[in-house]
Design a protein around this motif. Sequence first.
Motif, PDB file in Angstrom:
ATOM      1  N   ILE A   1       0.835  -1.216   0.000  1.00 34.69           N
ATOM      2  CA  ILE A   1       0.000   0.000   0.000  1.00 34.69           C
ATOM      3  C   ILE A   1       0.862   1.256   0.000  1.00 34.69           C
ATOM      4  N   ILE A   2       1.893   1.284   0.857  1.00 35.43           N
ATOM      5  CA  ILE A   2       2.701   2.511   0.938  1.00 35.43           C
ATOM      6  C   ILE A   2       3.543   2.741  -0.314  1.00 35.43           C
ATOM      7  N   SER A   3       3.708   1.701  -1.140  1.00 32.89           N
ATOM      8  CA  SER A   3       4.497   1.850  -2.372  1.00 32.89           C
ATOM      9  C   SER A   3       3.649   2.320  -3.551  1.00 32.89           C
ATOM     10  N   LEU A   4       2.338   2.450  -3.365  1.00 24.63           N
ATOM     11  CA  LEU A   4       1.452   2.866  -4.455  1.00 24.63           C
ATOM     12  C   LEU A   4       1.695   4.320  -4.843  1.00 24.63           C
ATOM     13  N   SER A   5       1.507   4.611  -6.104  1.00 23.15           N
ATOM     14  CA  SER A   5       1.551   6.006  -6.561  1.00 23.15           C
ATOM     15  C   SER A   5       0.275   6.715  -6.106  1.00 23.15           C
ATOM     16  N   GLU A   6       0.235   8.034  -6.282  1.00 21.70           N
ATOM     17  CA  GLU A   6      -0.946   8.798  -5.880  1.00 21.70           C
ATOM     18  C   GLU A   6      -2.189   8.307  -6.622  1.00 21.70           C
ATOM     19  N   LYS A   7      -2.046   8.052  -7.919  1.00 12.38           N
ATOM     20  CA  LYS A   7      -3.177   7.588  -8.723  1.00 12.38           C
ATOM     21  C   LYS A   7      -3.602   6.178  -8.309  1.00 12.38           C
ATOM     22  N   GLU A   8      -2.610   5.299  -8.085  1.00 11.39           N
ATOM     23  CA  GLU A   8      -2.907   3.934  -7.646  1.00 11.39           C
ATOM     24  C   GLU A   8      -3.561   3.938  -6.271  1.00 11.39           C
ATOM     25  N   HIS A   9      -3.122   4.866  -5.408  1.00  9.24           N
ATOM     26  CA  HIS A   9      -3.686   4.936  -4.053  1.00  9.24           C
ATOM     27  C   HIS A   9      -5.154   5.355  -4.100  1.00  9.24           C
ATOM     28  N   GLN A  10      -5.473   6.268  -5.007  1.00  6.49           N
ATOM     29  CA  GLN A  10      -6.869   6.697  -5.151  1.00  6.49           C
ATOM     30  C   GLN A  10      -7.753   5.508  -5.519  1.00  6.49           C
TER      31      GLN A  10
END
Length: 436
Positions: A26-35
């Motif tokens: 989860i913490i490695s996700l990009s901003e777009k992936e996190h959304q």
Amino acid sequence: MFKLFNLTLQLNRFPIKNAQVEFNKIISLSEKEHQLFIENKKEEIVCFHLQNNTFYQELVGSTIYRNWEDLPVLTKKNLQKPLQQRLSARFLINKVFVNKTSGSSGDPFIFAKDKYAHAMTWASIIYRFGWYGIDFNSSYQARFYGIPLDFIGNAKERLKDFLSNRYRFTIFDLSDEFLEKFLQKFRNKKFDYINGYTSSIVLFAKFLQSKNIVLATICPTLKVCMVTSEMLFEDDKILLEKQFGIPIVNEYGASELDLIAFQNTNGEWQVNSETLFVEILDDDDKVLPYGKEGRIVITSLFNKAHPFIRYDIGDIGILDEKSTLKKPILKQLIGRTNDVAILPSGKKSPGLTFYYVTKSIIEDDGNVKEFIIIQTKTDTFEIDYVSELELTSLQIKKIEDAISLYLEPNLKFNFTRKLFLERSNRGKLKQFKSML
């Protein structure tokens, strides 16, 4: 290295290894992936509870929903019913993590987390403490918390302390005699960090100040101090930094959820966006934009045993304008919604405003160690304080003048000097309380 803390979680069937793997993804996700992650987890947790939790179905009034904003806000009053009635299907009380909130909001209740959700909570805590070089498997904690006084409860907590590599300073007696004993422990033990209730740690710092002692000089292994559960005012933080000689980290959490916000190494109060989804709502349950003050409402993204969806935790705060979905920043935590003073003029003011204004005067000379404010009538307040000397008429006049200036005039105050202040059964000190 032998990891006793992790082993203890595993023996209690909390799958910490799997949780840490997912957390790291989860913490490695990009901003777009996190959304996308947040939207998927919101959808998943709501659908799960609508299909598997009768309590939540009744709250929503349906087993389907169209829009997130249409979901009801869950309040602590909703949770004032037996836990068995709130558990999801297939989850048994003896197969989940069960605990009780402190009741500092005035509405205590028993809650549950499934084993994986609780493991994710620990993955979140381990990650954030790691920002400061703290490893629960090896770092030695000086713990300023309450403890049950009955034999079985006390023994359980002492065992947990041993397995968690921590020494507990019980905080029900904070007289100079006991604080001297605390000091001796710091001389003799190699503590790595301090963790506990703000008011007790501040009182210990004042004791050190009176002796002109910087704690890090007698316990050089200390790296950091984390304070929790009670408001940390800026002048208290400055005092702690000076008397401890180490960084002071402010955390904000709730036992039924997780760490909600934790001060990062840049001094920002970074909100947990890995296991929680945090919203700020107005009085009509509408989402407010970043920078606006409102009620803090939180969704637990992983807890399938018990729904905490759009859960009003009872606090008021502001998310910083520079927040993003992946990295929300808590700009300000203003106080609890039920800690509001209602004044004769009809004005409503956060109770901590009284506390803060009074604090700026009452502690000037170092005489007063602690105090609390209790509103008994719209125009009447009791101020109980612990000090070596009685407050002078000049000090009392200054307090009354300051409150007239910041809030409103013609309020009445009764000052009572005490040997000690009553704390909750967990050792918390409630700085302001309204009896209205």
